[in-house]
Design a protein around this motif. Sequence first.
Motif, PDB file in Angstrom:
ATOM      1  N   HIS A  99      58.219  44.420   9.427  1.00 30.03           N
ATOM      2  CA  HIS A  99      59.465  43.978   8.795  1.00 30.03           C
ATOM      3  C   HIS A  99      59.785  42.538   9.155  1.00 30.03           C
ATOM      4  O   HIS A  99      59.747  42.168  10.333  1.00 30.03           O
ATOM      5  CB  HIS A  99      60.628  44.901   9.182  1.00 30.03           C
ATOM      6  N   LEU A 100      60.151  41.774   8.143  1.00 30.30           N
ATOM      7  CA  LEU A 100      60.571  40.387   8.351  1.00 30.30           C
ATOM      8  C   LEU A 100      61.774  40.332   9.299  1.00 30.30           C
ATOM      9  O   LEU A 100      61.976  39.348   9.997  1.00 30.30           O
ATOM     10  CB  LEU A 100      60.932  39.783   6.981  1.00 30.30           C
ATOM     11  N   GLU A 101      62.547  41.427   9.340  1.00 30.53           N
ATOM     12  CA  GLU A 101      63.774  41.458  10.152  1.00 30.53           C
ATOM     13  C   GLU A 101      63.525  41.877  11.600  1.00 30.53           C
ATOM     14  O   GLU A 101      64.470  42.013  12.381  1.00 30.53           O
ATOM     15  CB  GLU A 101      64.785  42.435   9.524  1.00 30.53           C
ATOM     16  N   CYS A 102      62.270  42.118  11.979  1.00 34.05           N
ATOM     17  CA  CYS A 102      62.006  42.575  13.350  1.00 34.05           C
ATOM     18  C   CYS A 102      62.240  41.435  14.335  1.00 34.05           C
ATOM     19  O   CYS A 102      62.525  40.307  13.937  1.00 34.05           O
ATOM     20  CB  CYS A 102      60.578  43.120  13.463  1.00 34.05           C
ATOM     21  N   ALA A 103      62.081  41.722  15.623  1.00 30.02           N
ATOM     22  CA  ALA A 103      62.440  40.734  16.650  1.00 30.02           C
ATOM     23  C   ALA A 103      61.347  39.703  16.930  1.00 30.02           C
ATOM     24  O   ALA A 103      61.603  38.710  17.598  1.00 30.02           O
ATOM     25  CB  ALA A 103      62.796  41.466  17.938  1.00 30.02           C
ATOM     26  N   ASP A 104      60.120  39.923  16.444  1.00 30.35           N
ATOM     27  CA  ASP A 104      59.012  39.016  16.777  1.00 30.35           C
ATOM     28  C   ASP A 104      58.856  37.906  15.741  1.00 30.35           C
ATOM     29  O   ASP A 104      59.197  38.090  14.570  1.00 30.35           O
ATOM     30  CB  ASP A 104      57.699  39.816  16.871  1.00 30.35           C
ATOM     31  N   PRO A 105      58.301  36.733  16.156  1.00 29.67           N
ATOM     32  CA  PRO A 105      58.120  35.618  15.224  1.00 29.67           C
ATOM     33  C   PRO A 105      57.088  35.964  14.137  1.00 29.67           C
ATOM     34  O   PRO A 105      55.978  36.415  14.444  1.00 29.67           O
ATOM     35  CB  PRO A 105      57.591  34.481  16.109  1.00 29.67           C
ATOM     36  N   THR A 106      57.474  35.725  12.895  1.00 27.98           N
ATOM     37  CA  THR A 106      56.657  36.140  11.748  1.00 27.98           C
ATOM     38  C   THR A 106      55.230  35.591  11.819  1.00 27.98           C
ATOM     39  O   THR A 106      54.264  36.346  11.636  1.00 27.98           O
ATOM     40  CB  THR A 106      57.345  35.681  10.446  1.00 27.98           C
ATOM     41  N   ALA A 107      55.093  34.297  12.062  1.00 23.56           N
ATOM     42  CA  ALA A 107      53.751  33.694  12.060  1.00 23.56           C
ATOM     43  C   ALA A 107      52.861  34.343  13.116  1.00 23.56           C
ATOM     44  O   ALA A 107      51.667  34.589  12.874  1.00 23.56           O
ATOM     45  CB  ALA A 107      53.847  32.192  12.309  1.00 23.56           C
ATOM     46  N   GLU A 108      53.444  34.645  14.269  1.00 20.52           N
ATOM     47  CA  GLU A 108      52.643  35.249  15.344  1.00 20.52           C
ATOM     48  C   GLU A 108      52.229  36.675  15.006  1.00 20.52           C
ATOM     49  O   GLU A 108      51.127  37.114  15.331  1.00 20.52           O
ATOM     50  CB  GLU A 108      53.434  35.239  16.664  1.00 20.52           C
ATOM     51  N   VAL A 109      53.107  37.394  14.338  1.00 16.74           N
ATOM     52  CA  VAL A 109      52.751  38.777  13.979  1.00 16.74           C
ATOM     53  C   VAL A 109      51.624  38.768  12.936  1.00 16.74           C
ATOM     54  O   VAL A 109      50.662  39.527  13.046  1.00 16.74           O
ATOM     55  CB  VAL A 109      53.964  39.576  13.454  1.00 16.74           C
ATOM     56  N   ILE A 110      51.739  37.883  11.954  1.00 19.00           N
ATOM     57  CA  ILE A 110      50.688  37.791  10.932  1.00 19.00           C
ATOM     58  C   ILE A 110      49.345  37.519  11.607  1.00 19.00           C
ATOM     59  O   ILE A 110      48.337  38.191  11.334  1.00 19.00           O
ATOM     60  CB  ILE A 110      51.009  36.679   9.895  1.00 19.00           C
ATOM     61  N   GLU A 111      49.339  36.557  12.498  1.00 16.39           N
ATOM     62  CA  GLU A 111      48.106  36.170  13.180  1.00 16.39           C
ATOM     63  C   GLU A 111      47.559  37.327  14.028  1.00 16.39           C
ATOM     64  O   GLU A 111      46.352  37.593  14.034  1.00 16.39           O
ATOM     65  CB  GLU A 111      48.392  34.929  14.039  1.00 16.39           C
ATOM     66  N   ALA A 112      48.444  38.010  14.725  1.00 11.41           N
ATOM     67  CA  ALA A 112      48.002  39.121  15.577  1.00 11.41           C
ATOM     68  C   ALA A 112      47.378  40.243  14.749  1.00 11.41           C
ATOM     69  O   ALA A 112      46.370  40.837  15.143  1.00 11.41           O
ATOM     70  CB  ALA A 112      49.183  39.660  16.376  1.00 11.41           C
ATOM     71  N   ILE A 113      47.957  40.505  13.588  1.00 12.46           N
ATOM     72  CA  ILE A 113      47.421  41.572  12.737  1.00 12.46           C
ATOM     73  C   ILE A 113      46.054  41.165  12.193  1.00 12.46           C
ATOM     74  O   ILE A 113      45.104  41.959  12.183  1.00 12.46           O
ATOM     75  CB  ILE A 113      48.412  41.917  11.601  1.00 12.46           C
ATOM     76  N   ARG A 114      45.930  39.912  11.752  1.00 14.61           N
ATOM     77  CA  ARG A 114      44.621  39.407  11.286  1.00 14.61           C
ATOM     78  C   ARG A 114      43.578  39.498  12.391  1.00 14.61           C
ATOM     79  O   ARG A 114      42.454  39.951  12.170  1.00 14.61           O
ATOM     80  CB  ARG A 114      44.739  37.947  10.856  1.00 14.61           C
ATOM     81  N   GLN A 115      43.974  39.023  13.563  1.00 16.53           N
ATOM     82  CA  GLN A 115      43.040  39.037  14.707  1.00 16.53           C
ATOM     83  C   GLN A 115      42.590  40.457  15.028  1.00 16.53           C
ATOM     84  O   GLN A 115      41.468  40.675  15.467  1.00 16.53           O
ATOM     85  CB  GLN A 115      43.710  38.440  15.953  1.00 16.53           C
ATOM     86  N   ALA A 116      43.491  41.404  14.798  1.00 21.33           N
ATOM     87  CA  ALA A 116      43.161  42.804  15.083  1.00 21.33           C
ATOM     88  C   ALA A 116      42.261  43.397  13.993  1.00 21.33           C
ATOM     89  O   ALA A 116      41.774  44.511  14.127  1.00 21.33           O
ATOM     90  CB  ALA A 116      44.444  43.615  15.212  1.00 21.33           C
ATOM     91  N   GLY A 117      42.060  42.638  12.902  1.00 23.71           N
ATOM     92  CA  GLY A 117      41.138  43.086  11.861  1.00 23.71           C
ATOM     93  C   GLY A 117      41.775  43.865  10.727  1.00 23.71           C
ATOM     94  O   GLY A 117      41.080  44.501   9.934  1.00 23.71           O
ATOM     95  N   CYS A 118      43.090  43.808  10.626  1.00 23.78           N
ATOM     96  CA  CYS A 118      43.782  44.545   9.551  1.00 23.78           C
ATOM     97  C   CYS A 118      44.295  43.585   8.484  1.00 23.78           C
ATOM     98  O   CYS A 118      44.492  42.395   8.749  1.00 23.78           O
ATOM     99  CB  CYS A 118      44.973  45.309  10.107  1.00 23.78           C
ATOM    100  N   THR A 119      44.520  44.112   7.296  1.00 23.50           N
ATOM    101  CA  THR A 119      45.251  43.357   6.282  1.00 23.50           C
ATOM    102  C   THR A 119      46.739  43.391   6.653  1.00 23.50           C
ATOM    103  O   THR A 119      47.187  44.247   7.420  1.00 23.50           O
ATOM    104  CB  THR A 119      45.007  43.919   4.871  1.00 23.50           C
ATOM    105  N   VAL A 120      47.487  42.425   6.066  1.00 22.61           N
ATOM    106  CA  VAL A 120      48.857  42.189   6.526  1.00 22.61           C
ATOM    107  C   VAL A 120      49.873  42.368   5.402  1.00 22.61           C
ATOM    108  O   VAL A 120      49.691  41.835   4.290  1.00 22.61           O
ATOM    109  CB  VAL A 120      49.013  40.733   7.036  1.00 22.61           C
ATOM    110  N   GLY A 121      50.950  43.062   5.702  1.00 23.54           N
ATOM    111  CA  GLY A 121      52.056  43.173   4.762  1.00 23.54           C
ATOM    112  C   GLY A 121      53.369  42.821   5.428  1.00 23.54           C
ATOM    113  O   GLY A 121      53.510  42.965   6.642  1.00 23.54           O
ATOM    114  N   ILE A 122      54.311  42.344   4.614  1.00 23.94           N
ATOM    115  CA  ILE A 122      55.673  42.093   5.096  1.00 23.94           C
ATOM    116  C   ILE A 122      56.634  42.926   4.265  1.00 23.94           C
ATOM    117  O   ILE A 122      56.551  42.941   3.026  1.00 23.94           O
ATOM    118  CB  ILE A 122      56.043  40.600   5.005  1.00 23.94           C
ATOM    119  N   SER A 123      57.537  43.601   4.964  1.00 17.53           N
ATOM    120  CA  SER A 123      58.535  44.422   4.291  1.00 17.53           C
ATOM    121  C   SER A 123      59.928  43.803   4.410  1.00 17.53           C
ATOM    122  O   SER A 123      60.253  43.173   5.421  1.00 17.53           O
ATOM    123  CB  SER A 123      58.552  45.834   4.892  1.00 17.53           C
TER     124      SER A 123
END
Length: 234
Positions: A99-123
């Motif tokens: 969720h865009l409204e979560c407490a973590d920085p958006t850019a960092e979450v996107i990067e972490a998900i990519r690094q983990a090997g998953c596709t990324v979505g924002i709700s």
Amino acid sequence: MRDLRQLPTDRVLVSPSVLASDFGALAAEIGRAGSAGADVIHLDVMDGCFVPNISFGPPVIKSVRAASDLVFDTHLMIEHPLKYAVPFAKAGADHLTFHLECADPTAEVIEAIRQAGCTVGISLKPATPAEAVFPWLDRIDLVLVMTVEPGFGGQSFMADQMPKVAAIKREIRRRGLHIQLEADGGIDEKTVIPTAANGANLIVAGTSVFAHPAGLAEGIARLHAATAMLDSNL
Ligand code: DX5
Ligand code: ZN
């Protein structure tokens, strides 16, 4: 190969939400959804903090992974997705929407998900405007528009979210991006019509398919039948 990017964005796909299934037989329910015509499987993760409900986490996903070859479309309704990208990826989640409204920085979450090997979505929750996701569109694979307040299945569809769906679809088209536009909450054979007509192609459905009086396969088939004429708009 379980890769969300391989799925079409120009036809209606159904993502049954297992939140409405029998958790006591979750693996079997996921297998059953696949046989009934599901395109992907929607897994709702809730932490009791971002939303006032608790569902399940990585160990449960790991234990049901073998039940299906479909993409696990994992919807993280959690305050801190950053530290959970790796555990969910390791458990077998192919796609992570946060969720865009979560407490973590958006850019960092996107990067972490990519690094983990998953596709990324924002709700986006209902109060968040369409434009909030525009800066991120070039870096993600899916946008999820909530058509209820996240937290519980079985709520009423919010038709006032349709202009948001349409605005995001316009922007995706304008930029020529291959992005799944997903809608989630209160979608049944009636409400799926405005949802798809406004441009959402990935349809989450919990109650309307798992609790369909004529059965799961019929519930999914009705969503396709209701939108059959709309595919050409997507
Ligand atoms: C709500 C969840 C939804 C929910 C949908 O917070 O994100 O995925 O399970 O259930 P229905 O289709 O019953 O509204
Ligand atoms: Zn969901």
